[in-house]
Design a protein around this motif. Structure first.
Motif, PDB file in Angstrom:
ATOM      1  N   UNK A 110       4.185  -4.271  10.633  1.00 17.14           N
ATOM      2  CA  UNK A 110       4.275  -2.942  10.005  1.00 17.14           C
ATOM      3  C   UNK A 110       4.424  -1.871  11.106  1.00 17.14           C
ATOM      4  N   UNK A 111       4.975  -0.748  10.705  1.00 15.15           N
ATOM      5  CA  UNK A 111       5.175   0.344  11.664  1.00 15.15           C
ATOM      6  C   UNK A 111       5.653   1.612  10.968  1.00 15.15           C
ATOM      7  N   UNK A 112       5.767   2.606  11.736  1.00  9.92           N
ATOM      8  CA  UNK A 112       6.190   3.886  11.149  1.00  9.92           C
ATOM      9  C   UNK A 112       7.694   3.929  10.957  1.00  9.92           C
ATOM     10  N   UNK A 113       8.394   3.201  11.776  1.00 18.39           N
ATOM     11  CA  UNK A 113       9.857   3.083  11.622  1.00 18.39           C
ATOM     12  C   UNK A 113      10.221   1.604  11.716  1.00 18.39           C
ATOM     13  N   UNK A 114      11.475   1.372  11.414  1.00 24.23           N
ATOM     14  CA  UNK A 114      11.913  -0.023  11.529  1.00 24.23           C
ATOM     15  C   UNK A 114      11.905  -0.486  12.975  1.00 24.23           C
ATOM     16  N   UNK A 115      12.059   0.468  13.854  1.00 22.97           N
ATOM     17  CA  UNK A 115      12.194   0.091  15.236  1.00 22.97           C
ATOM     18  C   UNK A 115      10.848  -0.178  15.900  1.00 22.97           C
ATOM     19  N   UNK A 116       9.754   0.317  15.337  1.00 20.48           N
ATOM     20  CA  UNK A 116       8.482   0.146  16.037  1.00 20.48           C
ATOM     21  C   UNK A 116       7.482  -0.697  15.246  1.00 20.48           C
ATOM     22  N   UNK A 119       0.840  -1.222   0.000  1.00 18.54           N
ATOM     23  CA  UNK A 119       0.000   0.000   0.000  1.00 18.54           C
ATOM     24  C   UNK A 119       0.873   1.270   0.000  1.00 18.54           C
ATOM     25  N   UNK A 120       0.307   2.360  -0.413  1.00 17.23           N
ATOM     26  CA  UNK A 120       1.051   3.644  -0.455  1.00 17.23           C
ATOM     27  C   UNK A 120       0.858   4.392   0.856  1.00 17.23           C
ATOM     28  N   UNK A 121       1.321   3.803   1.957  1.00 15.45           N
ATOM     29  CA  UNK A 121       1.100   4.425   3.277  1.00 15.45           C
ATOM     30  C   UNK A 121       2.410   4.865   3.920  1.00 15.45           C
ATOM     31  N   UNK A 122       3.559   4.743   3.212  1.00 15.79           N
ATOM     32  CA  UNK A 122       4.870   5.141   3.708  1.00 15.79           C
ATOM     33  C   UNK A 122       5.236   4.500   5.040  1.00 15.79           C
ATOM     34  N   UNK A 123       4.667   3.304   5.309  1.00 15.10           N
ATOM     35  CA  UNK A 123       5.016   2.540   6.515  1.00 15.10           C
ATOM     36  C   UNK A 123       6.088   1.499   6.166  1.00 15.10           C
ATOM     37  N   UNK A 124       6.707   1.050   7.235  1.00 11.72           N
ATOM     38  CA  UNK A 124       7.715  -0.017   7.090  1.00 11.72           C
ATOM     39  C   UNK A 124       7.032  -1.388   7.298  1.00 11.72           C
ATOM     40  N   UNK A 125       7.419  -2.401   6.459  1.00 10.48           N
ATOM     41  CA  UNK A 125       6.837  -3.757   6.549  1.00 10.48           C
ATOM     42  C   UNK A 125       7.932  -4.823   6.664  1.00 10.48           C
ATOM     43  N   UNK A 126       7.636  -5.767   7.478  1.00 11.33           N
ATOM     44  CA  UNK A 126       8.426  -7.014   7.515  1.00 11.33           C
ATOM     45  C   UNK A 126       7.446  -8.166   7.326  1.00 11.33           C
ATOM     46  N   UNK A 127       7.841  -9.219   6.555  1.00 11.05           N
ATOM     47  CA  UNK A 127       6.912 -10.342   6.364  1.00 11.05           C
ATOM     48  C   UNK A 127       7.689 -11.639   6.048  1.00 11.05           C
ATOM     49  N   UNK A 128       7.059 -12.725   6.440  1.00 10.47           N
ATOM     50  CA  UNK A 128       7.586 -14.079   6.151  1.00 10.47           C
ATOM     51  C   UNK A 128       6.452 -14.905   5.541  1.00 10.47           C
ATOM     52  N   UNK A 129       6.409 -15.051   4.230  1.00 11.78           N
ATOM     53  CA  UNK A 129       5.343 -15.875   3.616  1.00 11.78           C
ATOM     54  C   UNK A 129       5.691 -17.377   3.670  1.00 11.78           C
ATOM     55  N   UNK A 130       4.710 -18.216   4.013  1.00 10.55           N
ATOM     56  CA  UNK A 130       4.813 -19.688   3.944  1.00 10.55           C
ATOM     57  C   UNK A 130       3.852 -20.186   2.863  1.00 10.55           C
TER      58      UNK A 130
END
Length: 997
Positions: free
Chosen positions: A153-159, A92-103
């Motif tokens: 997801x979060x606003x920064x990598x740290x959160x 999405x175009x929300x300027x958030x940071x994402x981490x994911x692990x697809x199985x």
């Protein structure tokens, strides 16, 4: 690309290549090389790809959905194909940071799967999958494993924090229908089977498939369907195409995901190593409704060809007794990977000084499968080597040797003693082990053997006491066999004196215990008539010469009656009556039912016996079945004849009786059943009533002319005549017509009484002298009776018979184990020498020779036919008559191609089959019918498995009857060629066990 993404991509790569793949390989090794892990997993049809990616970046896409979305793109492939499944991520175009692990999960059967590299923006990756070669057709869902995958997801990598606010779109892997040709391997010259299968999960009711192949490499042998139905295949060799069609023949059989058929090929023997491809072209592939299925692929197969392997020899060993003179047999199993047949394999025997093989040397000339141990082998060790050779393909294999056999010893033999009918006492025991060429000292009657009414007279080499006599202290030569000595029992003899009570003197005679005596010349007394001999002085117990036997010192008394006085006062002198009454014996019971009329004409005395047949038939009605009608004629005549009507013969046949005509010269014992009245009636002519036929039995001395012809024929054969020849005939007549019975279907016994004082050691056998002057052996045994010797002759013909002396001792059998047998068979005119008094006892015998020997042994009359029954036997050949005669008695037969193969050497089992036919003729087979015990006795031999199925019954009966005893190593050797010594031995046993000699 963010460092975190790069790091996790590297970790993923290392996990796959350093952990996952080695783990799979290790598990496969534990399960086994022939059963890999992918096969194990495919059985469940549920493989979790379980490949995860951990990504972290900021979403900066210009056009994107309202929330993150994961998508698997659908794809199709065929079994064995590698495909690439695409996974995309829409951010999405929300300027958030994402981490994911697809199985990702899927049930498609695979052999390998791994992720590729993410694109730089982390929104696209491909997974490489190789579909399993046996994967069934169909659609396999591929979906995200929501229980295991995660998104942050979060606003920064740290959160960043976990979120479930994402979408997924699953995909499908479609496995296409396919016909696959299998893969296999084989060697040049061998056979291979190649399966053809389908992965279609839609039922199949019919198919037509073409398989191109290279006919210079492969030869189609067979095609077999995997399921019932109607299969047809055609090998179009010109086009190098195999066409296979199948349908379920309107049955309920449908094929689904399985093997369709199997092709069997023979690989040409000169094909080089390499691969031969086998593609498949589908012409028809019909579903259960008969509709053609579309979109069906094919998968090429191949045959990996290796070089033709040479044959090998296994289980190489030596069978036999390790003693000089014995035959060792080399044994082995011929093996060939391509089933190439064995050619002329080569053999070699070796000799060494010890079991370790010291001084090993090949034995010159010992290049056969068997080896006869020689004197030079004593204390040595022997072994056998075989080089297997195939007819086709790789010719010669590697030579293989057996273990050492030895040390080779010298055979030893024992001297055994037999009581031979003793009623008490013990036989001597000699425990010495003798070698060939040594001499044993004969023991005396140390155990005080006794036989009632007999006197011990030493030892002989046969039960009949006709062989050499050995006394205590004599030397007995040891040959290559155990020697058995039988107690010789001399029957006690008693004087019989005749008190004539005033008549002329009658000389005394001596008789064996429990034997009959002949009536002496009648005494004369002036004025009296002689009325017979009596046992007591009171003249109340008459002596009957046909039934009373001598059992002690005996005195017989003459009985007289005075003659009436005539007018002249003189006393007439009695003359010899021309006619006298005669008592017949019905099963030993005397009945006065006959008279004997004796006449002299031209110097020859003839006696004709006439019987009161009405009374005889009446007496027979009271008798049980079986027995003998004895007609004893004591008159000394040149010819004695008795006549019977057909009705009397039938009465005797009904009671299954034997007609026995006894004369002082000889006896004729003819079973009444041997007189075929119906056949004889036809021989006499048409319209001859059977009941009007008369049957005559006759025993006659030869005329002067006949006797001279007999003496000339016997002298020509180098024989010595013993006693007088006799002619035995059976004649039938009707009016002035007559015919002789010349032959019988089974043996008929007759006997010749030899002159008193005849030396028992100068009697060999009886012979028949045919009208053409041919002299042939007839089975004969000699017995002692009434102080004389009687020759008991069994023959299948009527003829002139004589007794001869013909001693034979073959020079090359002097120390042979079969010495006694070959010499006796030679003396009896059964086996002839070859040259220079040689018998060649170890020479193999041909079919023609064996046939001639058994024909001579059984006393057959050779058939002189102008045309032979067999295409390879000339009517003029020396053995032609013997073969035709043996054929007429069903002893031998030819081959399917119309040949007899007279020169072909005979194996032991082939000889035994002919021997069993002879046993049936002599009556011996009926006494030893096949039983489970006989088969068990056969199985006690170590090589019984070598006996051919068609010969097992004959071999078992021959063993049961003790005609075949096997070799000393407990082997029957059925496939070995039979030797002249072995033939002499089994023929001798046949005649002995049949009570013919």
């Amino acid at each position: 690309m963010p460092p975190f993404f790069c790091f996790h991509s590297l970790v993923y790569y290392l996990l796959i290549n350093m952990v996952y793949n080695p783990l799979i390989q290790a598990i496969e090794r534990m399960i086994g090389e022939d059963y890999n892990l992918n096969k194990l997993l495919r059985k469940s049809l549920s493989i979790i790809m379980a490949l995860s990616l951990v990504l972290s970046f900021s979403s900066v896409a210009a056009a994107a959905p309202g929330k993150i979305k994961f998508k698997l793109w659908s794809i199709e492939g065929r079994p064995g194909q590698s495909i690439h499944v695409t996974l995309t991520v829409d951010l999405p175009a929300d300027n958030l940071f994402y981490e994911y692990t697809p199985y990702v999960d899927s049930s498609v059967p695979i052999t390998e799967a791994y992720w590729g590299q993410w694109e730089d923006d982390g929104t696209r990756v491909q997974m490489s999958i190789r579909i399993a070669e046996d994967a069934p057709s169909g659609d396999y869902p591929m979906y995200f494993d929501l229980d295991n995958m995660w998104v942050k997801k979060g606003t920064t990598r740290e959160n960043v924090a976990f979120t479930t606010d994402y979408d997924t779109e699953d995909g499908v892997i479609t496995v296409k229908k396919q016909v696959s040709v299998g893969h296999t391997s084989g060697s040049a010259g061998g056979y291979v089977e190649v399966p053809v299968s389908t992965n279609s999960t839609e039922p199949i009711s019919a198919y037509k498939i073409k398989i191109p192949y290279d006919s210079s490499v492969l030869e189609v042998v067979d095609v077999t369907a995997a399921e019932e139905g109607m299969i047809y295949y055609e090998d179009e060799e010109e086009d190098d195409v195999l066409v296979v069609e199948w349908n379920n023949n309107d049955s309920s059989v449908l094929l689904t995901n399985r093997e369709l058929f199997k092709m069997k090929f023979k690989i040409n023997g000169d094909t080089p190593s390499g691969q031969q491809g086998l593609p498949a072209y589908i012409y028809t592939f019909s579903d259960e409704f008969g509709e053609q299925l579309s979109g069906v692929d094919s998968q090429i197969g191949y045959i990996t060809i290796t070089e033709n392997q040479p044959p090998s020899a296994g289980n190489v060993n030596v069978i036999g007794t390790p003693q000089i003179g014995e035959t060792l047999h080399g044994n082995y199993s011929y093996l060939d990977a391509e089933f190439d047949e064995e050619g002329v394999s080569t053999y070699q025997w070796y000799r060494a000084n010890n079991a370790a093989g010291a001084g090993e040397q090949p034995i010159a000339g010992a290049d056969a499968k068997t080896y006869v141990l020689q004197s030079g082998d004593k204390d040595k060790y022997i072994r056998f080597e075989v080089t297997p050779i195939a007819i086709t393909g790789a010719g010669a294999g590697t030579p293989v040797k057996s273990a050492w056999t030895g040390p080779i010893g010298v055979p030893t033999y024992q001297v055994l003693y037999e009581a031979n009918g003793a009623t008490q006492g013990d036989v001597p025991v000699d425990t010495t082990a003798y070698e060939t060429g040594q001499e044993a000292t004969v023991l005396g009657n140390t155990g005080n053997l006794v036989k009632t009414e007999h006197t011990f007279g030493g030892w002989t080499t046969d039960e009949a006491n006709l062989g050499t006599i050995y006394m205590a202290g004599d030397s007995l030569p040891i040959e290559s066999m155990h020697r058995t000595l039988y107690a010789k029992w001399v029957v006690n003899r008693y004087p019989v004196s005749f008190h004539s009570n005033g008549g002329s003197a009658v000389p005394s005679v001596t008789a064996d215990y429990n034997s009959l005596i002949a009536e002496p010349q009648r005494p004369t007394r002036s004025g009296y008539s002689f009325n017979g001999w009596y046992k007591n002085e009171e003249l109340t117990e008459r002596w009957t010469f046909t039934s009373d036997k001598v059992v002690a010192n005996t005195m017989l008394y003459a009985k007289w009656s005075p003659n009436s006085q005539g007018g002249g006062g003189g006393v007439p002198t009695p003359s010899e009556p021309s006619e006298q009454s005669l008592s017949l014996l019905i099963n030993g019971r005397g009945e006065s039912l006959a008279k004997a009329d004796t006449k002299t004409e031209n110097g020859r005395k003839t006696t004709v016996v006439s019987i009161d047949e009405a009374k005889l038939e009446s007496e027979l009605n009271e008798e049980k079945a079986g027995g003998t009608l004895t007609v004893p004629v004591a008159v000394l005549s040149d010819s004695v004849m008795m006549e019977l009507k057909a009705s009397t013969v039938k009465a005797l046949q009904h009671k299954d009786m034997v007609i026995e005509l006894q004369t002082p010269s000889g006896t004729y014992s003819l079973p009444a059943s041997h007189i075929d009245l119906a056949a004889l009636s036809e021989r006499l002519g048409s319209n001859v009533p059977t009941e009007e036929i008369k049957v005559r039995l006759k025993i006659a001395k030869t005329s002067e002319d006949q006797e001279k012809a007999v003496q000339d024929a016997i002298a020509k054969e180098g024989l010595t005549l013993v006693g007088e020849p006799l002619e035995f005939t059976v004649e039938v007549s009707y009016g002035d017509r007559s015919a002789e019975i010349e032959s019988f279907s089974s043996y008929v016994e007759r006997s010749i009484v030899l002159p008193g004082g005849t030396d028992a050691y100068r009697i060999t056998t009886g012979v028949a002298i045919d009208p053409d002057g041919t002299v042939r052996h007839v089975p004969t045994k000699i017995i002692a009776e009434n102080g004389k010797h009687r020759a008991i002759i069994n023959s299948l013909t009527n003829s002139t018979y004589a007794v001869v002396w013909h001693p034979v001792s073959f020079a090359d059998a002097a120390r042979h184990w079969a010495k006694d047998a070959v010499n006796e068979m030679g003396s009896r005119l059964i086996i002839s020498g070859i040259e220079n008094n040689q018998i060649k006892p170890d020479l193999a015998v041909s079919r023609a020779e064996f046939t001639a020997i058994i024909v001579s042994a059984l006393g057959f009359k050779s058939t002189n036919e102008a045309v032979s029954s067999y295409s390879d036997v000339s009517a003029s050949a020396w053995f032609s008559g013997a073969i035709e005669s043996a054929k007429s008695y069903h002893l031998v037969g030819g081959f399917e191609d119309g040949t007899f193969r007279p020169s072909q050497e005979l194996t032991r089992e082939q000889a035994v089959v002919i021997l069993m036919n002879a046993m049936e003729l002599t009556g011996l087979k009926q006494k030893h019918s096949l039983s489970s015990d006989a088969m068990q006795r056969l199985d006690s031999f170590t090589d019984t498995q070598e006996v051919s199925e068609w010969a097992r019954e004959a071999m078992a009966i021959a063993v049961e009857a003790k005609l075949v005893t096997g070799h000393k190593d407990n082997r029957l050797a059925p496939q070995s060629y039979i030797t002249r010594a072995e033939v002499a031995t089994i023929i001798r046993r046949l005649l002995e066990q049949s009570n013919l000699i």
